[in-house]
Motif scaffolding. Structure first.
Motif, mmCIF file in Angstrom:
data_model
loop_
_atom_site.group_PDB
_atom_site.id
_atom_site.type_symbol
_atom_site.label_atom_id
_atom_site.label_comp_id
_atom_site.label_asym_id
_atom_site.label_seq_id
_atom_site.Cartn_x
_atom_site.Cartn_y
_atom_site.Cartn_z
ATOM 1 N N TYR A 20 0.836 -1.209 0.000
ATOM 2 C CA TYR A 20 0.000 0.000 0.000
ATOM 3 C C TYR A 20 0.871 1.260 0.000
ATOM 4 O O TYR A 20 0.600 2.221 -0.730
ATOM 5 C CB TYR A 20 -0.892 0.016 1.242
ATOM 6 N N ARG A 21 1.905 1.254 0.840
ATOM 7 C CA ARG A 21 2.796 2.417 0.896
ATOM 8 C C ARG A 21 3.467 2.645 -0.453
ATOM 9 O O ARG A 21 3.544 3.785 -0.933
ATOM 10 C CB ARG A 21 3.852 2.216 1.977
ATOM 11 N N GLU A 22 3.949 1.582 -1.067
ATOM 12 C CA GLU A 22 4.588 1.707 -2.384
ATOM 13 C C GLU A 22 3.620 2.309 -3.398
ATOM 14 O O GLU A 22 4.008 3.164 -4.208
ATOM 15 C CB GLU A 22 5.070 0.340 -2.846
ATOM 16 N N ARG A 23 2.359 1.869 -3.343
ATOM 17 C CA ARG A 23 1.348 2.413 -4.248
ATOM 18 C C ARG A 23 1.140 3.903 -3.991
ATOM 19 O O ARG A 23 1.072 4.699 -4.941
ATOM 20 C CB ARG A 23 0.033 1.663 -4.046
ATOM 21 N N ALA A 24 1.049 4.304 -2.734
ATOM 22 C CA ALA A 24 0.840 5.710 -2.403
ATOM 23 C C ALA A 24 2.010 6.568 -2.874
ATOM 24 O O ALA A 24 1.812 7.675 -3.413
ATOM 25 C CB ALA A 24 0.646 5.874 -0.892
ATOM 26 N N LEU A 25 3.228 6.080 -2.696
ATOM 27 C CA LEU A 25 4.395 6.837 -3.148
ATOM 28 C C LEU A 25 4.407 6.958 -4.670
ATOM 29 O O LEU A 25 4.743 8.015 -5.218
ATOM 30 C CB LEU A 25 5.683 6.170 -2.656
ATOM 31 N N GLU A 26 4.024 5.875 -5.370
ATOM 32 C CA GLU A 26 3.932 5.928 -6.829
ATOM 33 C C GLU A 26 2.945 6.998 -7.279
ATOM 34 O O GLU A 26 3.137 7.642 -8.323
ATOM 35 C CB GLU A 26 3.474 4.575 -7.377
ATOM 36 N N SER B 40 7.122 11.450 3.862
ATOM 37 C CA SER B 40 6.895 11.962 5.215
ATOM 38 C C SER B 40 5.447 11.861 5.651
ATOM 39 O O SER B 40 5.132 11.983 6.840
ATOM 40 C CB SER B 40 7.347 13.422 5.300
ATOM 41 N N ALA B 41 4.539 11.628 4.700
ATOM 42 C CA ALA B 41 3.115 11.582 5.016
ATOM 43 C C ALA B 41 2.579 10.160 5.134
ATOM 44 O O ALA B 41 1.365 9.964 5.269
ATOM 45 C CB ALA B 41 2.317 12.342 3.956
ATOM 46 N N VAL B 42 3.477 9.153 5.093
ATOM 47 C CA VAL B 42 3.030 7.760 5.137
ATOM 48 C C VAL B 42 3.815 6.984 6.186
ATOM 49 O O VAL B 42 5.048 6.958 6.162
ATOM 50 C CB VAL B 42 3.202 7.061 3.776
ATOM 51 N N LEU B 43 3.091 6.344 7.091
ATOM 52 C CA LEU B 43 3.685 5.426 8.051
ATOM 53 C C LEU B 43 3.186 4.013 7.753
ATOM 54 O O LEU B 43 2.100 3.833 7.209
ATOM 55 C CB LEU B 43 3.309 5.808 9.488
#
Length: 221
Positions: free
Chosen positions: A77-83, A89-92
């Motif tokens: 999920y984090r990888e998707r959000a960064l893509e 800084s907005a993702v934990l």
């Protein structure tokens, strides 16, 4: 081919599981891990709209996700959000949780350790997990206002996006069973379930959509 009655019953459960909250600004967004990467997309859209300043993705792997998301649900999920342009800084990431209760407890602990003051939570899930997630969060995070959100799409569109009607219907049935039995176990608050929803659930159980039921509890609470 799914029989008409089965399809109607599944749609009835789908409609019930959705809380239909209006998204509003919250202290943090919490994306609950699952097989559906659309949860991450929904979280990103809410972040872009200014609904949350921070997103926590929570989830390890399960029998449904270990092949699709071998690095863990929260990590994918984090990888998707960064893509999609969300800043690091907005993702934990909370990578240990293996059920909804752990999603809530471990995320709460993570935010407490990080010193994040949480008055309200935008709880982002699959559409048919909204009510279950809400009931769980109300039990385990009583000091926070809980607002539910998910990707806005009709039942048929969601089934097409997943590609497996049986998987979706099994999940609908499993989520409803937990609403019926988990309050007595202290896992979530009790929410009323209308008779027509219970009837649809029981018909789906009899039709064999039982792979996501809690085995020791049986199909009916």
């Amino acid at each position: 081919m799914i029989p008409v009655q089965t399809w109607s019953d599944a749609r009835r459960l789908w409609d019930f599981h959705r809380m239909r909250h209006e998204a509003r600004p919250c202290s943090v967004g919490v994306g609950l891990g699952s097989h559906d990467l659309g949860v991450a997309d929904a979280a990103v859209e809410l972040y872009r709209r200014g609904m949350v300043p921070l997103i926590v993705f929570t989830g390890a792997t399960s029998r449904t996700t270990r092949e699709r998301m071998p690095r863990g649900e929260a990590v994918h999920y984090r990888e998707r959000a960064l893509e999609l342009g969300v800043p690091r800084s907005a993702v934990l990431v909370e990578p240990r949780a293996r059920n909804t209760g752990e999603n809530i407890r471990f995320t709460r602990e993570l935010l407490e350790r990080a010193g994040v003051d949480v008055a309200s939570v935008l709880l982002i899930s699959k559409p048919y997990e909204e009510r279950r997630a809400y009931a769980t969060a109300r039990r385990l995070w009583p000091g926070a206002e809980i607002v539910c959100a998910s990707a806005p799409m009709p039942f048929e569109t969601y089934v097409e996006s997943i590609g497996s009607p049986r998987l979706v219907i099994d999940m609908l049935v499993g989520a409803l069973q937990r609403l019926l039995i988990y309050p007595a176990r202290g896992f979530m608050i009790s929410l009323p379930v209308p008779d027509d929803v219970t009837d649809a659930y029981e018909r789906l159980c009899r039709a064999g959509y039982t792979s996501r039921l809690v085995p020791s509890a049986g199909p009916v609470a």
